[in-house]
Design a protein around this motif. Sequence first.
Motif, short mmCIF file in Angstrom:
data_model
loop_
_atom_site.label_atom_id
_atom_site.label_comp_id
_atom_site.label_asym_id
_atom_site.label_seq_id
_atom_site.Cartn_x
_atom_site.Cartn_y
_atom_site.Cartn_z
N SER A 40 0.50 65.91 14.00
CA SER A 40 -0.70 65.13 13.68
C SER A 40 -1.65 65.12 14.87
O SER A 40 -2.87 65.24 14.72
CB SER A 40 -0.31 63.70 13.30
OG SER A 40 -1.47 62.94 13.00
N GLU A 41 -1.09 65.01 16.07
CA GLU A 41 -1.92 65.02 17.28
C GLU A 41 -2.56 66.40 17.48
O GLU A 41 -3.74 66.52 17.79
CB GLU A 41 -1.08 64.66 18.50
CG GLU A 41 -0.59 63.23 18.52
CD GLU A 41 0.42 62.99 19.63
OE1 GLU A 41 0.80 63.98 20.32
OE2 GLU A 41 0.84 61.83 19.82
N LEU A 42 -1.74 67.44 17.30
CA LEU A 42 -2.23 68.79 17.56
C LEU A 42 -3.27 69.25 16.52
O LEU A 42 -4.16 70.04 16.84
CB LEU A 42 -1.06 69.77 17.59
CG LEU A 42 -0.10 69.62 18.78
CD1 LEU A 42 1.06 70.59 18.65
CD2 LEU A 42 -0.85 69.88 20.09
N THR A 43 -3.14 68.80 15.28
CA THR A 43 -4.11 69.23 14.26
C THR A 43 -5.48 68.61 14.46
O THR A 43 -6.43 68.96 13.76
CB THR A 43 -3.61 68.89 12.84
OG1 THR A 43 -3.31 67.50 12.76
CG2 THR A 43 -2.40 69.71 12.46
N GLY A 44 -5.59 67.71 15.42
CA GLY A 44 -6.90 67.18 15.77
C GLY A 44 -7.58 67.98 16.86
O GLY A 44 -8.69 67.65 17.29
N HIS A 45 -6.92 69.06 17.30
CA HIS A 45 -7.45 69.91 18.38
C HIS A 45 -8.76 70.56 17.92
O HIS A 45 -8.79 71.32 16.95
CB HIS A 45 -6.41 70.98 18.71
CG HIS A 45 -6.70 71.75 19.95
ND1 HIS A 45 -6.85 71.15 21.18
CD2 HIS A 45 -6.85 73.09 20.16
CE1 HIS A 45 -7.08 72.08 22.09
NE2 HIS A 45 -7.09 73.27 21.50
N ASN A 46 -9.86 70.26 18.61
CA ASN A 46 -11.18 70.68 18.15
C ASN A 46 -11.36 72.19 18.00
O ASN A 46 -12.02 72.64 17.05
CB ASN A 46 -12.26 70.11 19.06
CG ASN A 46 -12.89 68.88 18.43
OD1 ASN A 46 -13.35 68.94 17.30
ND2 ASN A 46 -12.90 67.77 19.15
N PRO A 47 -10.82 73.05 18.88
CA PRO A 47 -11.00 74.50 18.69
C PRO A 47 -10.47 75.00 17.34
O PRO A 47 -10.98 75.96 16.79
CB PRO A 47 -10.21 75.10 19.86
CG PRO A 47 -10.33 74.05 20.94
CD PRO A 47 -10.23 72.75 20.21
N LEU A 48 -9.42 74.33 16.81
CA LEU A 48 -8.93 74.72 15.49
C LEU A 48 -10.01 74.49 14.43
O LEU A 48 -10.23 75.32 13.54
CB LEU A 48 -7.67 73.92 15.13
CG LEU A 48 -6.45 74.10 16.03
CD1 LEU A 48 -5.34 73.15 15.59
CD2 LEU A 48 -5.97 75.55 15.98
N TRP A 49 -10.68 73.36 14.52
CA TRP A 49 -11.69 73.01 13.51
C TRP A 49 -12.99 73.77 13.76
O TRP A 49 -13.77 73.99 12.83
CB TRP A 49 -11.91 71.50 13.51
CG TRP A 49 -10.69 70.80 13.01
CD1 TRP A 49 -9.71 70.21 13.76
CD2 TRP A 49 -10.27 70.66 11.65
NE1 TRP A 49 -8.72 69.71 12.96
CE2 TRP A 49 -9.03 69.97 11.66
CE3 TRP A 49 -10.81 71.05 10.44
CZ2 TRP A 49 -8.34 69.66 10.49
CZ3 TRP A 49 -10.13 70.75 9.26
CH2 TRP A 49 -8.91 70.06 9.30
N LYS A 50 -13.22 74.18 14.99
CA LYS A 50 -14.39 75.01 15.27
C LYS A 50 -14.30 76.32 14.48
O LYS A 50 -15.27 76.76 13.85
CB LYS A 50 -14.49 75.31 16.76
CG LYS A 50 -15.64 76.25 17.13
CD LYS A 50 -15.66 76.54 18.62
CE LYS A 50 -16.80 77.49 18.97
NZ LYS A 50 -16.87 77.76 20.43
N ARG A 51 -13.12 76.94 14.54
CA ARG A 51 -12.91 78.18 13.79
C ARG A 51 -13.16 77.98 12.30
O ARG A 51 -13.80 78.79 11.64
CB ARG A 51 -11.50 78.71 14.04
CG ARG A 51 -11.14 79.97 13.25
CD ARG A 51 -9.71 80.38 13.51
NE ARG A 51 -8.76 79.38 13.08
CZ ARG A 51 -8.30 79.27 11.82
NH1 ARG A 51 -8.72 80.10 10.89
NH2 ARG A 51 -7.40 78.35 11.52
N LEU A 52 -12.65 76.87 11.77
CA LEU A 52 -12.80 76.60 10.34
C LEU A 52 -14.24 76.27 9.98
O LEU A 52 -14.72 76.65 8.91
CB LEU A 52 -11.87 75.46 9.93
CG LEU A 52 -10.37 75.79 10.03
CD1 LEU A 52 -9.52 74.55 9.81
CD2 LEU A 52 -10.00 76.87 9.02
#
Length: 451
Positions: A40-52
């Motif tokens: 849950s903590e790691l899925t808030g990592h912004n670079p992941l959502w930048k890609r999406l």
Amino acid sequence: MATSIVLSLDNLPSDPLLLVLSFLDFRDLISCSFVSRRLSELTGHNPLWKRLCQKHWLLTEADKTHKGLSWRELFREYYADLGRYIDYYSTLKKAWDDLKNYLNHKCPRMIASLKEGVREEELDTIEAQIGCKLPNDYRCSYRIHNGQKLVVPGLMGSMALSNHYRSEDLLDIETAAGGFQQRKGMRQCLPLTFCFHTGLSQYMALESTEGRTCSEIFYQCPDQLAQDPSAIDVFITGPNFTEWFTSYVDNVVTGEYPIIRDQIFRYVHDKRCVATTGDITVSVSTSFLPELSSVHPPHFFFTYRIRIEMAKSALPENACQLDSRYWKITNANGNVEEVRGPGVVGEFPVMTPGKVHEYASCTTFSTTSEFMEGHYTFHRLNNKEEVFDVSIPRFHMVCPPFRESTVRSSSVSEVSAPYDDENSSDTDDYEEGEMRGMNMADPGGRCPRHI
């Protein structure tokens, strides 16, 4: 005895976990956020959502800065508004962006006719009004741009001969809904385009009925031999809105469809249709005209545009003038017709180094395809006795796929006169107007129906 180490998500380093998560889509990330506290903590990592955000919404750093949100917050904001279109949005948004960027350089006045996108509730209202669901890709495109203002020229391409002119507007959703069809033969069909001069429209089938496939896009073609007016054949132009629109945009931005006099002309050029004889190169592009064609009787109308160019490097003494043309026309049955005539469309162009001469003509045939080839005969300006031929490359004209009306079998008149038009007809002799560019009809005139 060695102490055993128990591995768990909580004591694994972050980097390999983030690497694994980077391969997941947003649905998987959301699912992972419920598996454990660590994920849950790691899925808030912004670079992941930048890609999406970049993948699904085509967002940039500038968009993020403007909004003042994190990448995860930005993704959630867009998903709340456009989530139902996530499978289509990036494809259609890119197509719109590519089209506008291209037109901004080639014919910017076309961009001024585009309308802003509609809201979700407006599309819901239209669905309630017509009593039919709109395909999600169509809805998605209209969230980006609500078609265009009713102007000439139209966004969806033009076609012109000396006595015929067509230019199709992309209809806004309100105008399209006003033309929604419920009459027999065209039930549950929504117009996508409209031409002021011909009354021609491309339609999209909103349901699978009367032999049509849901989401299919087509030109209607009344069966001329049937007694029942609901016997309507169709020329199919696309299996769904996304493919129809993106393929059109691709033809525009790659230069496949030329820009002539601030308009998009829907000629298709086969790169193999080029022939060079000495200093002169001839290339050909073609276009099918559904508004002058029919399935019953079989009558298919094509226009072709020919470009004749003399190389800039040619010697001045090689200047020449076109005297005559020769055509060999072969239809799908193997029947051959030969046509000879003076000049091209009534003119005898002079070719000098760097000179380009373009003209448009047309042909009709009763089989679903044909090909033409031939040559022009020239003479040298400084020696009229020196005569030579310049090859015209073979070019094919193939009728688009069509579907016959489901009511035809019970409505065809058995006493109709037989249709006997095996041969094609080259109409170079009958074209009029200035041939140094495209022949343009008076935009205020009605085009004649061939049949």
